[in-house]
Design a protein around this motif. Sequence first.
Motif, PDB file in Angstrom:
ATOM      1  N   ILE A  93       0.832  -1.207   0.000  1.00 15.03           N
ATOM      2  CA  ILE A  93       0.000   0.000   0.000  1.00 15.03           C
ATOM      3  C   ILE A  93       0.867   1.258   0.000  1.00 15.03           C
ATOM      4  N   GLN A  94       1.860   1.320   0.887  1.00 16.52           N
ATOM      5  CA  GLN A  94       2.708   2.510   0.966  1.00 16.52           C
ATOM      6  C   GLN A  94       3.471   2.747  -0.330  1.00 16.52           C
ATOM      7  N   SER A  95       3.921   1.680  -0.967  1.00 12.46           N
ATOM      8  CA  SER A  95       4.621   1.811  -2.248  1.00 12.46           C
ATOM      9  C   SER A  95       3.697   2.408  -3.306  1.00 12.46           C
ATOM     10  N   ASP A  99       4.282   6.377  -5.118  1.00  7.54           N
ATOM     11  CA  ASP A  99       4.739   6.470  -6.510  1.00  7.54           C
ATOM     12  C   ASP A  99       3.606   6.980  -7.403  1.00  7.54           C
ATOM     13  N   PRO A 100       3.713   8.225  -7.889  1.00 11.60           N
ATOM     14  CA  PRO A 100       2.651   8.785  -8.731  1.00 11.60           C
ATOM     15  C   PRO A 100       2.383   7.998 -10.009  1.00 11.60           C
ATOM     16  N   ALA A 101       3.330   7.171 -10.426  1.00 15.83           N
ATOM     17  CA  ALA A 101       3.135   6.373 -11.643  1.00 15.83           C
ATOM     18  C   ALA A 101       2.242   5.163 -11.389  1.00 15.83           C
ATOM     19  N   VAL A 102       2.087   4.784 -10.133  1.00 14.47           N
ATOM     20  CA  VAL A 102       1.271   3.609  -9.805  1.00 14.47           C
ATOM     21  C   VAL A 102      -0.198   4.012  -9.792  1.00 14.47           C
ATOM     22  N   ARG A 103      -0.988   3.284 -10.537  1.00 17.23           N
ATOM     23  CA  ARG A 103      -2.429   3.563 -10.615  1.00 17.23           C
ATOM     24  C   ARG A 103      -3.253   2.486  -9.914  1.00 17.23           C
ATOM     25  N   ARG A 104      -2.722   1.270  -9.843  1.00 14.85           N
ATOM     26  CA  ARG A 104      -3.468   0.160  -9.245  1.00 14.85           C
ATOM     27  C   ARG A 104      -2.570  -0.606  -8.280  1.00 14.85           C
ATOM     28  N   THR A 105      -3.214  -1.189  -7.285  1.00 16.14           N
ATOM     29  CA  THR A 105      -2.482  -2.011  -6.326  1.00 16.14           C
ATOM     30  C   THR A 105      -3.339  -3.213  -5.955  1.00 16.14           C
ATOM     31  N   GLU A 106      -2.673  -4.269  -5.550  1.00 12.82           N
ATOM     32  CA  GLU A 106      -3.382  -5.488  -5.175  1.00 12.82           C
ATOM     33  C   GLU A 106      -2.587  -6.208  -4.092  1.00 12.82           C
ATOM     34  N   GLY A 133      -0.174  15.300  -8.223  1.00 10.60           N
ATOM     35  CA  GLY A 133       0.352  13.944  -8.305  1.00 10.60           C
ATOM     36  C   GLY A 133       0.420  13.215  -6.981  1.00 10.60           C
ATOM     37  N   ARG A 134      -0.093  13.834  -5.900  1.00  9.62           N
ATOM     38  CA  ARG A 134      -0.092  13.177  -4.592  1.00  9.62           C
ATOM     39  C   ARG A 134      -1.268  12.219  -4.501  1.00  9.62           C
ATOM     40  N   ALA A 135      -1.013  11.042  -3.920  1.00 13.95           N
ATOM     41  CA  ALA A 135      -2.088  10.080  -3.686  1.00 13.95           C
ATOM     42  C   ALA A 135      -3.005  10.642  -2.607  1.00 13.95           C
ATOM     43  N   VAL A 136      -4.318  10.672  -2.911  1.00 14.72           N
ATOM     44  CA  VAL A 136      -5.275  11.209  -1.949  1.00 14.72           C
ATOM     45  C   VAL A 136      -6.321  10.188  -1.538  1.00 14.72           C
ATOM     46  N   ALA A 137      -6.441   9.115  -2.304  1.00 12.10           N
ATOM     47  CA  ALA A 137      -7.459   8.107  -1.975  1.00 12.10           C
ATOM     48  C   ALA A 137      -7.137   6.782  -2.648  1.00 12.10           C
TER      49      ALA A 137
END
Length: 142
Positions: A93-95, A99-106, A133-137
């Motif tokens: 999750i933290q990774s 990283d602004p290039a990451v759009r999806r996580t699992e 570019g900051r992750a907000v949600a």
Amino acid sequence: HAAGVAAPDAVRGAPPEERVVPPAGAGLPALDRLLGEALHGYPYVWDVVADRVERSPAVVRLLGYEPDEVPADSAWWRDRVHPDDLAHTRAVIQSALADPAVRRTEAEYRVRHRDGSWRLVCDRARVVHDDAGRAVALVGIT
């Protein structure tokens, strides 16, 4: 289905819990169940800036709780992740958030049910970024 239009054979005569089209007035619980089945999971939205989580009532019930028993923060869920899975799950999750290039996580991990047993879940989410570019949600399904 529209008035005057016959229900498909798959719906007509099926037990109420297996009907595809919820009866009129069934409300959000029926829709929540159907969405869970369609998505193979239950939706949530985590505002990571405010640490506020909106969870599907069904995901909370999956762990043996009622929605009004659960605070709307990430700590409640994190405290239920299996100790052997916590470090990896947090790192994933933290990774993704860093990283602004990451759009999806699992991530796949175990969570503790109210009765003390463990449930294996697969958590899939879309990272939402602001204009800077900051992750907000995270918007995802469990």
